[in-house]
Motif scaffolding. Structure first.
Motif, mmCIF file in Angstrom:
data_model
loop_
_atom_site.group_PDB
_atom_site.id
_atom_site.type_symbol
_atom_site.label_atom_id
_atom_site.label_comp_id
_atom_site.label_asym_id
_atom_site.label_seq_id
_atom_site.Cartn_x
_atom_site.Cartn_y
_atom_site.Cartn_z
ATOM 1 N N VAL A 147 3.184 3.793 3.932
ATOM 2 C CA VAL A 147 3.434 3.954 2.508
ATOM 3 C C VAL A 147 2.118 3.813 1.748
ATOM 4 C CG1 VAL A 147 5.783 3.065 2.748
ATOM 5 C CG2 VAL A 147 3.922 1.506 2.110
ATOM 6 N N LEU A 148 2.124 4.260 0.498
ATOM 7 C CA LEU A 148 0.933 4.157 -0.345
ATOM 8 C C LEU A 148 0.816 2.732 -0.878
ATOM 9 C CD1 LEU A 148 -1.435 5.650 -1.695
ATOM 10 C CD2 LEU A 148 0.095 6.170 -3.609
ATOM 11 N N ALA A 149 -0.298 2.056 -0.535
ATOM 12 C CA ALA A 149 -0.514 0.676 -0.969
ATOM 13 C C ALA A 149 -1.279 0.610 -2.282
ATOM 14 C CB ALA A 149 -1.266 -0.100 0.106
ATOM 15 N N LYS A 150 -2.262 1.518 -2.445
ATOM 16 C CA LYS A 150 -3.004 1.592 -3.709
ATOM 17 C C LYS A 150 -3.606 2.977 -3.847
ATOM 18 C CE LYS A 150 -7.620 0.028 -2.318
ATOM 19 N NZ LYS A 150 -8.692 -0.956 -2.543
ATOM 20 N N ARG A 151 -3.892 3.366 -5.055
ATOM 21 C CA ARG A 151 -4.435 4.702 -5.289
ATOM 22 C C ARG A 151 -5.915 4.746 -4.919
ATOM 23 N NH1 ARG A 151 -0.414 7.405 -6.840
ATOM 24 N NH2 ARG A 151 1.172 6.569 -8.240
ATOM 25 N N PRO A 152 -6.313 5.693 -4.085
ATOM 26 C CA PRO A 152 -7.719 5.774 -3.674
ATOM 27 C C PRO A 152 -8.593 6.372 -4.761
ATOM 28 C CG PRO A 152 -6.469 7.564 -2.692
ATOM 29 C CD PRO A 152 -5.480 6.703 -3.423
ATOM 30 N N PHE A 163 -3.305 2.611 2.517
ATOM 31 C CA PHE A 163 -1.976 2.712 3.101
ATOM 32 C C PHE A 163 -1.529 1.369 3.687
ATOM 33 C CE2 PHE A 163 -4.443 6.637 3.877
ATOM 34 C CZ PHE A 163 -3.722 7.535 3.101
ATOM 35 N N ALA A 164 -0.227 1.229 3.864
ATOM 36 C CA ALA A 164 0.334 0.048 4.523
ATOM 37 C C ALA A 164 1.422 0.497 5.487
ATOM 38 C CB ALA A 164 0.910 -0.932 3.504
ATOM 39 N N ARG A 197 -3.632 15.163 -0.684
ATOM 40 C CA ARG A 197 -4.534 14.138 -1.212
ATOM 41 C C ARG A 197 -4.431 13.959 -2.733
ATOM 42 N NH1 ARG A 197 -6.632 11.187 -3.826
ATOM 43 N NH2 ARG A 197 -8.688 10.212 -3.755
ATOM 44 N N PRO A 198 -4.377 15.037 -3.558
ATOM 45 C CA PRO A 198 -4.312 14.813 -5.005
ATOM 46 C C PRO A 198 -3.134 13.954 -5.447
ATOM 47 C CG PRO A 198 -4.877 17.090 -4.550
ATOM 48 C CD PRO A 198 -4.507 16.471 -3.235
ATOM 49 N N ALA A 199 -1.990 14.095 -4.783
ATOM 50 C CA ALA A 199 -0.799 13.342 -5.179
ATOM 51 C C ALA A 199 -0.944 11.844 -4.941
ATOM 52 C CB ALA A 199 0.422 13.862 -4.426
ATOM 53 N N LEU A 200 -1.926 11.435 -4.125
ATOM 54 C CA LEU A 200 -2.152 10.004 -3.920
ATOM 55 C C LEU A 200 -2.791 9.363 -5.145
ATOM 56 C CD1 LEU A 200 -3.560 9.963 -0.257
ATOM 57 C CD2 LEU A 200 -1.183 9.758 -1.018
ATOM 58 N N SER A 201 -3.458 10.175 -5.960
ATOM 59 C CA SER A 201 -4.199 9.645 -7.104
ATOM 60 C C SER A 201 -3.624 10.032 -8.457
ATOM 61 C CB SER A 201 -5.659 10.103 -7.050
ATOM 62 O OG SER A 201 -6.317 9.596 -5.918
ATOM 63 N N GLN A 202 -2.954 11.176 -8.523
ATOM 64 C CA GLN A 202 -2.573 11.690 -9.840
ATOM 65 C C GLN A 202 -1.343 12.575 -9.741
ATOM 66 O OE1 GLN A 202 -6.267 13.695 -10.527
ATOM 67 N NE2 GLN A 202 -5.598 15.588 -9.581
ATOM 68 N N ASP A 203 -0.848 12.957 -10.898
ATOM 69 C CA ASP A 203 0.308 13.831 -10.962
ATOM 70 C C ASP A 203 -0.093 15.234 -10.521
ATOM 71 O OD1 ASP A 203 2.967 14.351 -11.409
ATOM 72 O OD2 ASP A 203 2.720 14.766 -13.537
ATOM 73 N N GLY A 258 4.027 2.326 -2.877
ATOM 74 C CA GLY A 258 5.111 1.851 -2.026
ATOM 75 C C GLY A 258 5.955 2.932 -1.403
ATOM 76 N N SER A 259 5.667 4.209 -1.740
ATOM 77 C CA SER A 259 6.462 5.320 -1.212
ATOM 78 C C SER A 259 5.846 5.911 0.047
ATOM 79 C CB SER A 259 6.597 6.422 -2.264
ATOM 80 O OG SER A 259 7.431 6.019 -3.308
ATOM 81 N N LEU A 260 6.688 6.540 0.832
ATOM 82 C CA LEU A 260 6.289 7.188 2.081
ATOM 83 C C LEU A 260 5.255 8.273 1.830
ATOM 84 C CD1 LEU A 260 6.975 7.668 5.174
ATOM 85 C CD2 LEU A 260 8.624 9.377 4.350
#
Length: 340
Positions: A11-16, A25-26, A54-60, A69-71
């Protein structure tokens, strides 16, 4: 093997802020829910590592932003372990947007049943989430529908040893291109492209002082089509190496994904003087045509006319490190995780 009761999932732990690392990730373990009518339980065997998410990990983005916290999303290949839908049976091979996880319970309509007869000869089951999945279809429809490739034209392709670029170059030749030129980041990649993959030329951008000049030289005076997987400075150089009426198909922006302030393009004047066209696309717009394209690609693969490379990395725990390597040019071919 006993019944699956839990799944391991990244899951996403924090935005890179740049290239994602282990802190981005976690790895979590959680129980799987009981099946409801119309659902199946899938044991995931492989999942893909996709730079495009990759863009969706940081922004809309057009698919939204990945919530903390999402997959982590990706294409997956798996086997049905339990079924509460007559359309899918235990043992069926299925694909879908399974994400970075070892198992899941999903609605059967979100799983695509694969025909085992397809995976004979040179075609591996993992091709279903590679050359016969989003990367391969991106190459096919990027050339045919977006770039409108015509017989005899010259095609220039960035990130040419990647799963999209390598497929696009080979398809371009099979579709009648007169000359195909790739851009890659090492001698070994260029050697493979001009050898086994049948490209006419390859530019090693790491050893080129003037990329725009190298592009014009390698294409014999200019390209009709630039298949863009990189963006940034490479796209800017390619704009100056296009013939009048040239077309740019924007498939990806690898160089921009980890840049907090994307460079964008600066060479805009040639769009006027050379009458250029640039068009981006989302390949899912053509999903109803995937089967027809896939049938032709399978034939070419089995005939030895279309090659594909896969890097299969064992162990779900290795996904973050393997993913980060996509942005440093470490990979050679389609990078997948074998869940194990």
């Amino acid at each position: 093997m006993g019944s699956l009761t839990t799944t391991r999932r990244w899951v996403l732990a924090k935005r890179p802020a740049g290239i994602p690392d282990d802190t981005t990730f976690a790895l979590k373990e959680q129980p799987l829910p009981a099946l409801e009518e119309g659902q199946v339980k899938v044991r995931v065997t492989h999942f893909s590592l996709d730079p495009g998410m990759r863009p969706a990990l940081s922004q809309d983005t057009y698919v939204g932003a990945t919530p903390i916290g999402s997959l982590i999303t990706s294409a997956g290949l798996g086997v049905v372990e339990e079924s509460a839908d007559e359309k899918l049976k235990v043992g069926d091979l299925v694909t879908g947007g399974f994400g970075w996880q070892s198992a899941l319970v999903a609605k059967s309509r979100h799983c695509v049943k694969q025909n085992p007869a397809l995976f004979q000869g040179r075609v591996t089951p993992t091709a279903a989430i590679g050359i016969l999945g989003i990367p391969g279809m991106t190459s096919w429809f990027g050339l045919k529908n977006i770039a409108t490739l015509k017989e005899g034209e010259t095609v220039l392709i960035s990130s040419a040893s990647g799963p999209v670029g390598a497929t696009a170059g080979q398809l371009a030749r099979l579709m009648g291109a007169g000359r195909v030129v790739g851009i890659a980041g090492s001698k070994s990649k260029c050697d493979w492209l001009t050898g086994e993959a049948g490209f006419d030329a390859c530019i090693n951008y790491r050893e080129t002082d003037n990329l725009a000049v190298a592009m014009r030289d390698a294409t014999g005076g200019g390209a009709d089509i630039y298949f863009d997987n990189v963006g940034g400075e490479m796209l800017d150089a390619a704009i100056t190496a296009l013939k009048p009426g040239g077309r740019i198909a924007v498939s990806g922006q690898l160089s921009e994904y980890n840049n907090p302030e994307p460079r964008g393009i600066r060479n805009t004047l040639p769009f006027i003087t050379q009458r250029l066209t640039m068009r981006g696309f989302v390949v899912l717009d053509y999903v109803r045509e995937f089967a027809e394209a896939g049938t032709q690609m399978v034939q070419w693969i089995n005939d030895g006319k279309l090659l594909y490379l896969e890097e299969v990395i064992d162990g779900i725990e290795n996904a973050p490190t393997a993913y980060a390597g996509l942005f440093t040019g470490e990979n050679f071919g389609r990078r997948l995780i074998h869940v194990g």
